[in-house]
Design a protein around this motif. Structure first.
Motif, PDB file in Angstrom:
ATOM      1  N   MET A   1      11.811   3.543   2.354  1.00  0.00           N
ATOM      2  CA  MET A   1      11.203   4.308   3.790  1.00  0.00           C
ATOM      3  C   MET A   1       9.990   3.853   4.238  1.00  0.00           C
ATOM      4  O   MET A   1      10.168   3.871   4.986  1.00  0.00           O
ATOM      5  N   ARG A   2       9.250   3.876   3.516  1.00  0.00           N
ATOM      6  CA  ARG A   2       8.111   3.133   4.814  1.00  0.00           C
ATOM      7  C   ARG A   2       7.514   2.481   5.306  1.00  0.00           C
ATOM      8  O   ARG A   2       6.680   2.209   5.913  1.00  0.00           O
ATOM      9  N   GLY A   3       8.831   1.188   5.128  1.00  0.00           N
ATOM     10  CA  GLY A   3       8.604  -0.061   5.285  1.00  0.00           C
ATOM     11  C   GLY A   3       8.369  -1.130   4.887  1.00  0.00           C
ATOM     12  O   GLY A   3       7.520  -1.927   5.060  1.00  0.00           O
ATOM     13  N   ILE A   4       7.678  -0.904   3.118  1.00  0.00           N
ATOM     14  CA  ILE A   4       6.356  -0.902   2.281  1.00  0.00           C
ATOM     15  C   ILE A   4       7.530  -2.489   1.664  1.00  0.00           C
ATOM     16  O   ILE A   4       7.554  -1.699   0.409  1.00  0.00           O
ATOM     17  N   ASP A   5       8.767  -3.182   1.942  1.00  0.00           N
ATOM     18  CA  ASP A   5       9.626  -3.100   0.846  1.00  0.00           C
ATOM     19  C   ASP A   5       9.130  -3.967  -0.110  1.00  0.00           C
ATOM     20  O   ASP A   5      10.109  -5.041  -1.087  1.00  0.00           O
TER      21      ASP A   5
ATOM     22  N   ARG B   1      -0.786   3.635  22.573  1.00  0.00           N
ATOM     23  CA  ARG B   1      -0.730   5.036  21.411  1.00  0.00           C
ATOM     24  C   ARG B   1      -1.797   4.438  20.329  1.00  0.00           C
ATOM     25  O   ARG B   1      -2.089   2.840  19.808  1.00  0.00           O
ATOM     26  N   ILE B   2      -2.360   5.610  19.864  1.00  0.00           N
ATOM     27  CA  ILE B   2      -3.586   5.056  18.572  1.00  0.00           C
ATOM     28  C   ILE B   2      -3.071   6.007  17.525  1.00  0.00           C
ATOM     29  O   ILE B   2      -2.561   7.483  17.584  1.00  0.00           O
ATOM     30  N   TYR B   3      -2.812   5.254  15.826  1.00  0.00           N
ATOM     31  CA  TYR B   3      -2.320   5.715  15.114  1.00  0.00           C
ATOM     32  C   TYR B   3      -3.238   6.226  14.049  1.00  0.00           C
ATOM     33  O   TYR B   3      -4.828   5.327  14.148  1.00  0.00           O
ATOM     34  N   LEU B   4      -3.174   7.237  13.418  1.00  0.00           N
ATOM     35  CA  LEU B   4      -3.940   7.203  12.433  1.00  0.00           C
ATOM     36  C   LEU B   4      -3.406   6.272  11.200  1.00  0.00           C
ATOM     37  O   LEU B   4      -2.558   6.255  10.747  1.00  0.00           O
ATOM     38  N   PRO B   5      -4.147   6.320   9.865  1.00  0.00           N
ATOM     39  CA  PRO B   5      -3.797   5.719   8.523  1.00  0.00           C
ATOM     40  C   PRO B   5      -2.829   6.208   8.201  1.00  0.00           C
ATOM     41  O   PRO B   5      -2.469   7.413   8.036  1.00  0.00           O
ATOM     42  N   GLY B   6      -1.551   5.044   7.907  1.00  0.00           N
ATOM     43  CA  GLY B   6      -0.573   5.925   7.383  1.00  0.00           C
ATOM     44  C   GLY B   6       0.564   6.623   8.283  1.00  0.00           C
ATOM     45  O   GLY B   6       2.085   6.856   7.358  1.00  0.00           O
ATOM     46  N   GLU B   7       0.354   6.691   9.556  1.00  0.00           N
ATOM     47  CA  GLU B   7       0.970   7.144  10.834  1.00  0.00           C
ATOM     48  C   GLU B   7       2.640   6.711  10.799  1.00  0.00           C
ATOM     49  O   GLU B   7       3.232   7.322  11.300  1.00  0.00           O
ATOM     50  N   ILE B   8       2.300   5.597  10.809  1.00  0.00           N
ATOM     51  CA  ILE B   8       3.374   4.355  11.569  1.00  0.00           C
ATOM     52  C   ILE B   8       4.072   4.475   9.842  1.00  0.00           C
ATOM     53  O   ILE B   8       5.937   5.102   9.992  1.00  0.00           O
ATOM     54  N   GLU B   9       3.574   4.710   8.697  1.00  0.00           N
ATOM     55  CA  GLU B   9       4.696   4.542   7.476  1.00  0.00           C
ATOM     56  C   GLU B   9       5.067   5.759   7.502  1.00  0.00           C
ATOM     57  O   GLU B   9       6.447   5.742   7.133  1.00  0.00           O
ATOM     58  N   ARG B  10       4.803   7.198   7.654  1.00  0.00           N
ATOM     59  CA  ARG B  10       5.212   8.219   7.579  1.00  0.00           C
ATOM     60  C   ARG B  10       6.772   8.237   8.760  1.00  0.00           C
ATOM     61  O   ARG B  10       7.871   8.583   8.321  1.00  0.00           O
ATOM     62  N   GLU B  11       6.253   7.535   9.913  1.00  0.00           N
ATOM     63  CA  GLU B  11       7.745   8.125  11.439  1.00  0.00           C
ATOM     64  C   GLU B  11       8.814   6.714  10.356  1.00  0.00           C
ATOM     65  O   GLU B  11       9.831   7.206  10.636  1.00  0.00           O
ATOM     66  N   LYS B  12       8.513   5.904   9.734  1.00  0.00           N
ATOM     67  CA  LYS B  12       9.331   5.019   9.647  1.00  0.00           C
ATOM     68  C   LYS B  12      10.161   5.718   8.012  1.00  0.00           C
ATOM     69  O   LYS B  12      11.029   6.119   8.172  1.00  0.00           O
TER      70      LYS B  12
ATOM     71  N   LEU C   1      15.193   8.390   6.299  1.00  0.00           N
ATOM     72  CA  LEU C   1      15.718   8.738   5.922  1.00  0.00           C
ATOM     73  C   LEU C   1      16.800   9.808   6.541  1.00  0.00           C
ATOM     74  O   LEU C   1      17.633  10.004   6.178  1.00  0.00           O
ATOM     75  N   LEU C   2      17.013   9.305   8.502  1.00  0.00           N
ATOM     76  CA  LEU C   2      18.384  10.148   8.613  1.00  0.00           C
ATOM     77  C   LEU C   2      19.235   8.671   9.114  1.00  0.00           C
ATOM     78  O   LEU C   2      20.457   9.154   9.147  1.00  0.00           O
ATOM     79  N   GLU C   3      18.491   7.608   9.017  1.00  0.00           N
ATOM     80  CA  GLU C   3      19.497   6.480   9.344  1.00  0.00           C
ATOM     81  C   GLU C   3      19.650   5.912   8.470  1.00  0.00           C
ATOM     82  O   GLU C   3      20.565   4.851   8.417  1.00  0.00           O
ATOM     83  N   GLY C   4      19.148   5.483   6.857  1.00  0.00           N
ATOM     84  CA  GLY C   4      18.891   5.234   6.003  1.00  0.00           C
ATOM     85  C   GLY C   4      17.946   4.310   6.373  1.00  0.00           C
ATOM     86  O   GLY C   4      16.893   3.934   6.975  1.00  0.00           O
ATOM     87  N   VAL C   5      17.805   3.242   4.169  1.00  0.00           N
ATOM     88  CA  VAL C   5      16.900   2.161   4.659  1.00  0.00           C
ATOM     89  C   VAL C   5      17.734   0.757   5.145  1.00  0.00           C
ATOM     90  O   VAL C   5      18.619   0.595   4.284  1.00  0.00           O
ATOM     91  N   GLU C   6      17.478   0.163   5.375  1.00  0.00           N
ATOM     92  CA  GLU C   6      16.982  -1.206   5.781  1.00  0.00           C
ATOM     93  C   GLU C   6      17.604  -2.493   4.633  1.00  0.00           C
ATOM     94  O   GLU C   6      16.314  -2.525   3.877  1.00  0.00           O
ATOM     95  N   LEU C   7      18.311  -2.727   3.895  1.00  0.00           N
ATOM     96  CA  LEU C   7      18.205  -3.873   2.820  1.00  0.00           C
ATOM     97  C   LEU C   7      19.377  -5.169   3.450  1.00  0.00           C
ATOM     98  O   LEU C   7      20.139  -5.460   4.027  1.00  0.00           O
TER      99      LEU C   7
END
Length: 351
Positions: free
Chosen positions: A38-42, A302-313, A318-324
């Protein structure tokens, strides 16, 4: 294709139970793997199931996990993972650290003799959700040379720190001590894609863009000698101190070479021993806004905080599903067949 989160979790649990993990362990491992997806760390996601299956078939991992408390005194504890499931050992260690932080203000629990634990953010977030600072480190199989060397000696030895915040979620740093995690090199190899220059050296110590040559050579530490120093210290705290394997003695989970001998360091810090949690969260929120509203470089919106990109992914997944991709789905179906499950991840179950 996208797969609904709950469906992917059900499939993962079905495979894990088919590999004889108890229901509780299967649920925990599945949750950790799906969170990574979900966080994009496949690289730390459901591909782990095939690796685990290979180890189970060769009797190279102990199921159920024979976790033992070796020593426990005051704010500290030492566990032996019994060459079992790494996620089970790391989860238990952080739970102990959190309870000890409630009792003593800080809790430190180390684990020896375990295996791959997945994304470290999963465990540090446990502490952050309890209003504490969470810290996790672990060592891994050799893939990075000492600064100035060419032979792999240290693992990518990751570190995660989670800080509670008033915003949408905690600030979570989760990083390897190398420029890039080894999993991204393996992914490039699978996809037959080049890697950026500056990620790795080949066996002769020459910079390379070839992932095959990189896997035979050495990854580069983040920040040069600084990343080397960080990897060394993590190896000592997570490997040497708990009495686990360290340096070139740690084995990879990706090949059936025997028990990996990975070590883990977990720590929880009770914020309210220093200031009220509400005050701390307010300060961190204000601090975060100062960072995000600071002057941006040309071309940066935009400046991101650590982990913010992963949290948004994660929120999007959760809404759209996991890309496989189709190869991963086919691999999951083969594992379901292997464990004699009637369940299949079919096209109509994709979102």
């Amino acid at each position: 294709m996208k797969v609904q989160v709950e469906r992917l979790k059900e499939v993962s649990i079905e495979i894990l139970k088919g590999l004889h993990l108890p229901e509780k362990e299967a649920g925990l491992v599945a949750e950790c793997l799906i969170r990574a997806e979900m966080r994009g760390i496949d690289t730390h996601g459901v591909r782990f199931l095939k690796l685990l299956s290979d180890r189970v078939s060769r009797q190279m991992i102990c199921i159920p996990t024979p976790l033992k408390v070796i020593r426990e005194e005051g704010a500290t504890a030492l566990l032996d993972g019994g060459n079992g499931i790494g996620q089970v050992a790391a989860h238990k260690a952080m739970k102990i650290s959190i309870q000890k932080a409630r009792d003593y203000g800080i809790g430190i629990t180390l684990v020896r003799n375990t295996n791959h634990i997945g994304i470290l953010a999963y465990y540090t977030q446990m502490a952050a959700e309890e209003g504490m600072v969470g810290v996790v480190m672990c060592n891994s199989a050799p893939s990075m040379a000492p600064w100035g060397g060419v032979d792999p000696f240290f693992g990518t030895n990751p570190l995660s720190i989670a800080i509670p915040c008033n915003s949408k979620g905690p600030i979570i740093l989760d990083m390897s001590s190398s420029v890039v995690a080894r999993g991204k090199i393996r992914k490039a190899q699978r996809m037959k894609e080049p890697i950026p220059l500056g990620w790795a050296l080949d066996e002769s110590g020459t910079p390379t863009t070839d992932p095959v040559a990189a896997l035979k050579g050495t990854l580069l530490p983040i920040g040069g000698p600084k990343g080397y120093g960080l990897a060394l210290m993590i190896d000592i705290l997570a490997g040497v101190l708990p009495g686990s394997q360290y340096g070139p003695n740690v084995k990879t989970f990706h090949e059936p070479l025997g028990p990996t001998g990975i070590g883990v360091f977990t720590m929880a810090i009770h914020i309210e021993r220093f200031m009220p949690l509400v005050q701390f969260k307010t300060l961190i929120h204000s601090y975060s806004e100062m960072i995000k509203n600071s002057r941006k470089a040309k071309g940066v919106s935009r400046i991101y905080l650590p982990g913010e990109i992963e949290r948004e992914k994660e929120e999007k997944s959760l809404l759209e599903g996991v890309e496989l991709n189709d190869s991963v789905i086919d691999e999951l179906n083969k594992l379901l067949e292997q464990v004699k499950s009637p369940v299949r991840l079919n096209s109509f179950q994709r979102k």
